[in-house]
Design an enzyme around this catalytic site. Structure first.
Site, PDB file in Angstrom:
ATOM      1  N   LYS A   1       0.840  -1.191   0.000  1.00  0.00           N
ATOM      2  CA  LYS A   1       0.000   0.000   0.000  1.00  0.00           C
ATOM      3  C   LYS A   1       0.884   1.252   0.000  1.00  0.00           C
ATOM      4  CE  LYS A   1      -4.465   0.660   2.223  1.00  0.00           C
ATOM      5  NZ  LYS A   1      -5.143   0.605   3.529  1.00  0.00           N
TER       6      LYS A   1
HETATM    7  C1  E4P Z   1      -8.457   1.264   3.744  1.00  0.00           C
HETATM    8  O1  E4P Z   1      -7.807   0.320   4.195  1.00  0.00           O
HETATM    9  C2  E4P Z   1      -8.289   2.586   4.413  1.00  0.00           C
HETATM   10  O2  E4P Z   1      -6.960   2.698   4.877  1.00  0.00           O
HETATM   11  C3  E4P Z   1      -9.245   2.760   5.554  1.00  0.00           C
HETATM   12  O3  E4P Z   1     -10.530   2.278   5.202  1.00  0.00           O
HETATM   13  C4  E4P Z   1      -9.306   4.222   5.945  1.00  0.00           C
HETATM   14  O4  E4P Z   1     -10.363   4.421   6.857  1.00  0.00           O
HETATM   15  P1  E4P Z   1     -10.457   5.826   7.658  1.00  0.00           P
HETATM   16  O5  E4P Z   1     -10.749   6.904   6.639  1.00  0.00           O
HETATM   17  O6  E4P Z   1     -11.613   5.621   8.624  1.00  0.00           O
HETATM   18  O7  E4P Z   1      -9.137   6.033   8.356  1.00  0.00           O
END
Ligand code: E4P
Length: 228
Positions: A84
């Site tokens: 990622k």
């Molecule tokens: C996906 O893995 C994203 O990192 C995650 O859903 C982000 O969520 P948030 O916006 O609540 O931090």
């Protein structure tokens, strides 16, 4: 449509795997901190062994050389690793380099169509669009996802859209209608998906009627089942 669990909690991943409803998992630095992950490699290896599908492991730097070094180490932990990377210039450069080496990537924190499309152009396997954080800015997240999906399809671009950043079941059901390839859903919302008060009362009504009629002679009681 694929569903990923948006968690690093081992027990949650075991539970949702037993439901047969998750195709992968996404983690990020906040999720790992909230799960109290100290031995990062050991914990990620546990997840990679538990979840047969794609597991997103996020870099913890905006420096290109450090990103590439982390990414190559992550990729060595298992075939189902997806690295990622942040949606920024260094993240695009890393995506381009890693995709040429056959390492799967997930460009994260996309808040707009243009970001998701440029991630796809750089060779991203996945582009992660953040539903709640887009809505927080006053924009319609569904439009961002639908338009991205349309452009990817029009031009035959292989990148898949992951929609994450959900804060309600309503967000999840809205996102299901957008044509997103993947929804990555946090544990607290995943747990709510099978539940409905009317469903629960209906099933209880069925069972109460059956047990009221077959008080002592239930033909389907475990002691009697199949013993004619
Ligand atoms: C996906 O893995 C994203 O990192 C995650 O859903 C982000 O969520 P948030 O916006 O609540 O931090």
């Amino acid at each position: 449509m694929e569903i990923f669990a948006d968690t690093a909690d081992i027990n949650d991943l075991k539970e949702f795997s037993s439901w047969g409803v998750i195709d992968g998992c996404t983690t990020n630095p906040i999720i790992c901190v909230k799960s109290g992950v100290k031995d990062f490699e050991g914990h990620m290896r546990q997840i990679l062994a538990l979840v047969p599908g794609p597991v997103s492991v996020e870099v913890t730097t905006n420096d290109l050389d450090e990103m590439l070094a982390q990414a190559r180490i992550f990729a060595s932990w298992g075939k189902n690793v997806v690295v990622k990377l942040p949606m920024n210039v260094s993240g695009l450069k890393a995506t381009h380099a890693l995709s040429r080496d056959g390492i799967k990537t997930n460009v994260t924190a996309c808040m707009s169509v243009k970001q998701a499309i440029i991630a796809a152009k750089a060779g991203a396997t996945y582009a992660s669009i953040f539903w709640a954080r887009i809505e927080d800015m006053g924009y319609d997240a569904g439009t961002v996802v639908r338009e991205t999906r349309e452009i990817l399809g029009t031009h035959g671009m292989a990148c898949k859209i992951i929609v994450g950043s959900f804060r309600s079941v309503s967000h999840v059901t809205q996102a299901m209608r957008t044509g997103a390839h993947v929804l990555t859903i946090p544990s607290d919302l995943l747990r709510q998906l099978p539940w409905n008060p009317r469903t629960e009362s209906t099933i209880n009504e069925f069972l109460e009627q059956w047990r009221g009629f077959h008080k002592e002679d239930d033909p389907l009681h475990p002691d009697r089942l199949g013993k004619k």
